[in-house]
Design an enzyme around this catalytic site. Structure first.
Site, PDB file in Angstrom:
ATOM      1  N   LYS A  44       0.841  -1.213   0.000  1.00 28.77           N
ATOM      2  CA  LYS A  44       0.000   0.000   0.000  1.00 28.77           C
ATOM      3  C   LYS A  44       0.874   1.260   0.000  1.00 28.77           C
ATOM      4  CE  LYS A  44      -2.029  -1.136   3.907  1.00 28.77           C
ATOM      5  NZ  LYS A  44      -1.369  -2.422   4.204  1.00 28.77           N
ATOM      6  N   ARG A  96      11.036  -1.234  11.129  1.00 24.16           N
ATOM      7  CA  ARG A  96       9.917  -0.882  12.014  1.00 24.16           C
ATOM      8  C   ARG A  96       9.830  -1.835  13.205  1.00 24.16           C
ATOM      9  NH1 ARG A  96       4.774   0.235   8.203  1.00 24.16           N
ATOM     10  NH2 ARG A  96       3.802  -1.011   9.841  1.00 24.16           N
ATOM     11  N   ARG A 144      -0.703  -8.769  13.501  1.00 23.48           N
ATOM     12  CA  ARG A 144      -1.263  -7.815  12.534  1.00 23.48           C
ATOM     13  C   ARG A 144      -2.119  -8.543  11.492  1.00 23.48           C
ATOM     14  NH1 ARG A 144       4.156  -5.312  10.853  1.00 23.48           N
ATOM     15  NH2 ARG A 144       3.011  -4.245   9.183  1.00 23.48           N
TER      16      ARG A 144
HETATM   17  P1  AP5 Z   1       4.836  -1.608   1.910  1.00 22.59           P
HETATM   18  O1  AP5 Z   1       4.489  -0.820   0.705  1.00 22.59           O
HETATM   19  O2  AP5 Z   1       5.570  -0.941   3.003  1.00 22.59           O
HETATM   20  O3  AP5 Z   1       3.538  -2.365   2.447  1.00 22.59           O
HETATM   21  P2  AP5 Z   1       2.247  -1.816   3.192  1.00 22.59           P
HETATM   22  O4  AP5 Z   1       1.060  -2.453   2.546  1.00 22.59           O
HETATM   23  O5  AP5 Z   1       2.280  -0.341   3.283  1.00 22.59           O
HETATM   24  O6  AP5 Z   1       2.444  -2.510   4.593  1.00 22.59           O
HETATM   25  P3  AP5 Z   1       2.383  -1.907   6.077  1.00 22.59           P
HETATM   26  O7  AP5 Z   1       3.143  -2.842   6.964  1.00 22.59           O
HETATM   27  O8  AP5 Z   1       2.754  -0.468   6.106  1.00 22.59           O
HETATM   28  O9  AP5 Z   1       0.866  -2.057   6.369  1.00 22.59           O
HETATM   29  P4  AP5 Z   1       0.197  -2.097   7.710  1.00 22.59           P
HETATM   30  O10 AP5 Z   1      -1.206  -1.985   7.273  1.00 22.59           O
HETATM   31  O11 AP5 Z   1       0.511  -3.263   8.558  1.00 22.59           O
HETATM   32  O12 AP5 Z   1       0.885  -0.890   8.527  1.00 22.59           O
HETATM   33  P5  AP5 Z   1       0.477   0.624   8.798  1.00 22.59           P
HETATM   34  O13 AP5 Z   1       1.680   1.444   8.791  1.00 22.59           O
HETATM   35  O14 AP5 Z   1      -0.665   1.028   7.954  1.00 22.59           O
HETATM   36  O15 AP5 Z   1       5.687  -2.885   1.405  1.00 22.59           O
HETATM   37  C1  AP5 Z   1       6.247  -3.811   2.330  1.00 22.59           C
HETATM   38  C2  AP5 Z   1       7.660  -4.224   1.876  1.00 22.59           C
HETATM   39  O16 AP5 Z   1       7.584  -4.945   0.651  1.00 22.59           O
HETATM   40  C3  AP5 Z   1       8.620  -3.049   1.592  1.00 22.59           C
HETATM   41  O17 AP5 Z   1       9.897  -3.434   1.990  1.00 22.59           O
HETATM   42  C4  AP5 Z   1       8.554  -2.886   0.065  1.00 22.59           C
HETATM   43  O18 AP5 Z   1       9.763  -2.339  -0.477  1.00 22.59           O
HETATM   44  C5  AP5 Z   1       8.331  -4.315  -0.395  1.00 22.59           C
HETATM   45  N1  AP5 Z   1       7.499  -4.416  -1.599  1.00 22.59           N
HETATM   46  C6  AP5 Z   1       6.402  -3.668  -1.895  1.00 22.59           C
HETATM   47  N2  AP5 Z   1       5.870  -4.070  -3.062  1.00 22.59           N
HETATM   48  C7  AP5 Z   1       6.644  -5.102  -3.487  1.00 22.59           C
HETATM   49  C8  AP5 Z   1       6.608  -5.960  -4.646  1.00 22.59           C
HETATM   50  N3  AP5 Z   1       5.652  -5.813  -5.573  1.00 22.59           N
HETATM   51  N4  AP5 Z   1       7.540  -6.927  -4.759  1.00 22.59           N
HETATM   52  C9  AP5 Z   1       8.494  -7.072  -3.826  1.00 22.59           C
HETATM   53  N5  AP5 Z   1       8.609  -6.306  -2.734  1.00 22.59           N
HETATM   54  C10 AP5 Z   1       7.687  -5.331  -2.565  1.00 22.59           C
HETATM   55  O19 AP5 Z   1      -0.060   0.522  10.307  1.00 22.59           O
HETATM   56  C11 AP5 Z   1       0.820   0.253  11.377  1.00 22.59           C
HETATM   57  C12 AP5 Z   1       0.053   0.275  12.688  1.00 22.59           C
HETATM   58  O20 AP5 Z   1      -0.494   1.589  12.908  1.00 22.59           O
HETATM   59  C13 AP5 Z   1      -1.147  -0.656  12.777  1.00 22.59           C
HETATM   60  O21 AP5 Z   1      -0.782  -1.970  13.171  1.00 22.59           O
HETATM   61  C14 AP5 Z   1      -2.018   0.055  13.822  1.00 22.59           C
HETATM   62  O22 AP5 Z   1      -1.533  -0.173  15.119  1.00 22.59           O
HETATM   63  C15 AP5 Z   1      -1.799   1.526  13.482  1.00 22.59           C
HETATM   64  N6  AP5 Z   1      -2.781   2.017  12.489  1.00 22.59           N
HETATM   65  C16 AP5 Z   1      -2.513   2.507  11.246  1.00 22.59           C
HETATM   66  N7  AP5 Z   1      -3.644   2.851  10.615  1.00 22.59           N
HETATM   67  C17 AP5 Z   1      -4.669   2.577  11.467  1.00 22.59           C
HETATM   68  C18 AP5 Z   1      -6.072   2.679  11.373  1.00 22.59           C
HETATM   69  N8  AP5 Z   1      -6.678   3.160  10.262  1.00 22.59           N
HETATM   70  N9  AP5 Z   1      -6.816   2.285  12.436  1.00 22.59           N
HETATM   71  C19 AP5 Z   1      -6.241   1.840  13.566  1.00 22.59           C
HETATM   72  N10 AP5 Z   1      -4.911   1.679  13.722  1.00 22.59           N
HETATM   73  C20 AP5 Z   1      -4.119   2.047  12.671  1.00 22.59           C
HETATM   74 MG    MG Z   2       2.446   1.065   4.820  1.00 27.46          MG
END
Ligand code: AP5
Ligand code: MG
Length: 213
Positions: A13, A160, A171
């Site tokens: 994402k 992270r 998660r």
């Molecule tokens: P990346 O693009 O970083 O993936 P992502 O989908 O953004 O994953 P996240 O871990 O950020 O999602 P999340 O939903 O768990 O965390 P968030 O920060 O939102 O890609 C991942 C890796 O793969 C990278 O190294 C990238 O380079 C690689 N990659 C990408 N595409 C690739 C491909 N095609 N091929 C190969 N490699 C690839 O949330 C964190 C925490 O915050 C939550 O757990 C919660 O506690 C809180 N939080 C955030 N939003 C909310 C909400 N709306 N409500 C409540 N709590 C929330």
């Molecule tokens: Mg993310």
């Protein structure tokens, strides 16, 4: 252009949201990034959110809904935005739809990045993020030119806290329970577009841009 990106942790994402924000000159709004910034700055909200994030649990709906409403009110969102990591619960989706209604705007595309969970552990445990500008890297699939240093701003790369294997499992569990039901929720109003999340970063970017342009 107003977009929502849905998908499990590690689906890409953040990676795709950054590319889309650049291409269409719109704002990336990542609740995860905003919360991590608050943790870094040790704000009251950040201190409260940290323990939830470290355990892989969701931060309360009220807090994240407040963040989003504030952010959408900002003038820089008038050209368009991409929501990355929000909504994540039905309550968040409902509050968002109310807020958009009040603003008299609508979402153009809701994109669900679908990917087999087996790929995700590897993506998350190999992820490196820039402490300064938030750019994301991966030690195998998307390495920086110089180890530990951001290509874009020379900032320091870090892993992270919630990318430990046991927290990742939590998660995933939270995603299945709280966030996956959003697919049905949005399917019902005919808005959901599923795209395949396997393949390279550019390949997925093309799938998304083909869908929305
Ligand atoms: P990346 O693009 O970083 O993936 P992502 O989908 O953004 O994953 P996240 O871990 O950020 O999602 P999340 O939903 O768990 O965390 P968030 O920060 O939102 O890609 C991942 C890796 O793969 C990278 O190294 C990238 O380079 C690689 N990659 C990408 N595409 C690739 C491909 N095609 N091929 C190969 N490699 C690839 O949330 C964190 C925490 O915050 C939550 O757990 C919660 O506690 C809180 N939080 C955030 N939003 C909310 C909400 N709306 N409500 C409540 N709590 C929330
Ligand atoms: Mg993310």
């Amino acid at each position: 252009m107003r977009l929502i990106l849905l998908g499990p942790p590690g689906a890409g994402k953040g990676t795709q949201a950054k590319l889309l924000a650049e291409k269409f000159n719109i704002q990336q709004i990542s609740t995860g990034d905003i919360l991590r910034q608050a943790v870094k700055n040790k704000t009251k909200m950040g201190l409260k959110a940290k323990s939830y994030m470290d355990q892989g649990k969701l931060v309360s709906d009220n807090v994240v809904i407040g963040i989003i409403k504030d952010r959408l009110d900002n003038a820089d969102c008038s050209k368009g935005f991409i929501l990355d990591g929000f909504p994540r619960t039905i309550q968040q989706a409902e509050s968002l739809s109310q807020a958009l209604k009040q603003m008299e705007i609508d979402i153009d595309y809701l994109i669900d990045i679908e990917i087999d969970f087996n790929y995700l552990i590897q993506r998350l445990t190999g992820r490196w993020t820039c402490r300064e500008c938030g750019e994301g890297y991966h030690k195998m699939s998307n390495p920086p030119k110089k180890k530990g240093v951001c290509d874009k701003c020379d900032g320091e790369l870090y892993q992270r806290d919630d990318d430990k294997e046991e927290t990742i499992q939590k998660r995933f569990e939270v995603y299945r329970k709280e966030t996956e039901p959003l697919k049905d929720y949005y399917q019902k109003n005919g808005k959901l577009n599923a795209i395949k999340g396997d393949g390279g970063i550019q390949e997925i970017f093309s799938r998304i841009t083909n869908l929305i342009t």
